[in-house]
Design an enzyme around this catalytic site. Structure first.
Site, short mmCIF file in Angstrom:
data_model
loop_
_atom_site.label_atom_id
_atom_site.label_comp_id
_atom_site.label_asym_id
_atom_site.label_seq_id
_atom_site.Cartn_x
_atom_site.Cartn_y
_atom_site.Cartn_z
CG PHE A 124 44.47 38.09 39.96
CD1 PHE A 124 44.85 39.39 39.69
CD2 PHE A 124 43.68 37.83 41.06
CE1 PHE A 124 44.43 40.44 40.52
CE2 PHE A 124 43.26 38.86 41.89
CZ PHE A 124 43.64 40.17 41.62
CG ASP A 209 45.19 31.55 44.06
OD1 ASP A 209 44.01 31.35 44.43
OD2 ASP A 209 45.63 32.69 43.80
CE LYS A 238 37.67 35.47 43.56
NZ LYS A 238 37.22 36.86 43.66
#
Length: 381
Positions: A124, A209, A238
């Site tokens: 993702f 990532d 985040k």
């Protein structure tokens, strides 16, 4: 728009590891806003940094310099592998920057043909069109086809498949060191080493990532440190801003100047307020012993979850640090999440059979044991 399957709960306040509803009920939060609140809710150092900066300068846009942006970029670079940072507002945007950087460099090195990007099945990387094209989850991609061309996928930890997919037309490998939204699957060190070697052999960038794994989540500042495999580009978001919206793309020194003026941009990216918050986050994570404590509590949590597997209550426990999951033998994960909410515990499921745990990095063993006790009782039925 109805784009979220929201839980039947609403919150008005957060403090540490707890969220509070309008009635004053406290909920133990083991999701951390999907890992944006790594220091817990409203950490005093983060709140103070936001207040101080907002009172001085909120934003100017990126036509000018600001001290918080420069200082946060330096913190990221010096604590990783050097290079320069592009700031954005989210993980998807950070990955978009990495994709554009890889495409431009590939074109310079090999012409139009060198544009392919390989990512992993079940990974993702975001929901914008380029990051979605790299997200090899059919259910997420199908409604938005046709996707951007030039993306291909291989199974995680399958070195032979990766080697077969690689050629000189590949400009980047885009990987999560631990697949997060896909169910918390760590990549094996041997696979990461093979990815590094293949990227070098074919003059492709190795892009990690670390949107979910970075900023202490795995017990190290960045997850790539566990295997010692250093990427060329790393993306963060985040918890980088202590729950303020920010994304960052770090390019190693050899690639730090691939993108020039006018080639990429973000009006709000790297604003003074989220950057000040990010500096406060670094200040806490880099305190002596903090990350060692995260690793120790992660070992405690994983050991307890493994105990549930040994009791036959779950099929498997997996993860690293405080990024953990258990696999169930029946599609009942959503029901367990609902039961937890009824007991004022917040957990998350990434599939019908996978429960995910992303507690604040400040959660103590007593809180972990409380969640384990709930799970044991719920799974026994």
């Amino acid at each position: 728009m109805g784009t979220y399957a929201r839980q039947p709960a609403g919150f008005i306040r957060g403090e540490g590891c707890y969220l509070y509803d309008a009635g004053g009920e406290a909920y133990l939060d083991f999701v951390s806003g999907l890992s944006i609140n790594n220091l817990g809710h409203c950490h005093p150092a983060v709140v103070a940094a936001i207040h101080e900066q907002a009172a001085a300068l909120i934003n100017t846009c990126n036509l000018y310099y600001t001290e918080p942006q420069a200082e946060l970029a330096q913190l990221i670079s010096e604590n990783a592998f050097g290079g320069k940072v592009f700031f954005s507002n989210s993980g998807a945007e950070a990955n978009e920057c990495a994709i554009k950087l890889a495409r431009k460099l590939g074109r310079e090195q090999g012409g139009d043909a060198k544009h392919r990007i390989i990512s992993l099945e079940n990974g993702f990387h975001g929901r914008t069109m380029a990051s979605l094209s790299a997200t090899a989850q059919p259910a997420k991609q199908e409604p938005f086809k046709p996707l951007l061309p030039g993306f291909s996928y291989v199974p995680r930890n399958d070195i032979a498949a990766l080697e077969a997919a690689m050629d000189d037309d590949v400009c980047a490998l885009l990987l999560e060191p631990v697949q997060g939204e896909g169910g918390v699957y760590p990549l094996e060190a041997s696979f990461l080493a093979a990815a590094r070697e293949l990227a070098d052999r074919h003059r492709a960038l190795l892009v990690f990532d670390e949107v979910q794994t970075g900023m202490g989540r795995t017990g190290r500042l960045f997850a790539y440190e566990h295997a010692g495999i250093v990427p060329d580009v790393m993306t963060l978001a985040k918890s980088l801003g202590g729950a303020m919206p920010i994304g960052a793309t770090l390019a190693a020194p050899d690639y730090a100047d691939v993108l020039g003026p006018g080639m990429h941009g973000s009006t709000f990216g790297g604003g003074p307020v989220p950057c000040a918050a990010g500096m406060a986050v670094f200040g806490e994570l880099l305190k002596p012993g903090f990350l060692d404590g995260v690793a120790a509590r992660g070992d405690h949590f994983l050991s307890a979850l493994t105990g549930l597997a040994e009791e036959g209550l779950v099929v498997e426990a997996r993860g690293i640090g405080l990024m953990l999951a258990v696999e169930l033998d029946e599609p009942k994960a959503a029901g367990i999440v609902s039961q937890a909410l009824d007991r004022k515990i917040i957990i998350n499921n990434t599939s019908d059979t996978t429960l995910r745990f992303l507690p604040p990095l400040i959660a103590d063993e007593g809180m972990i044991d409380q969640v384990i006790e709930f799970l044991r009782n719920a799974l026994r039925g």
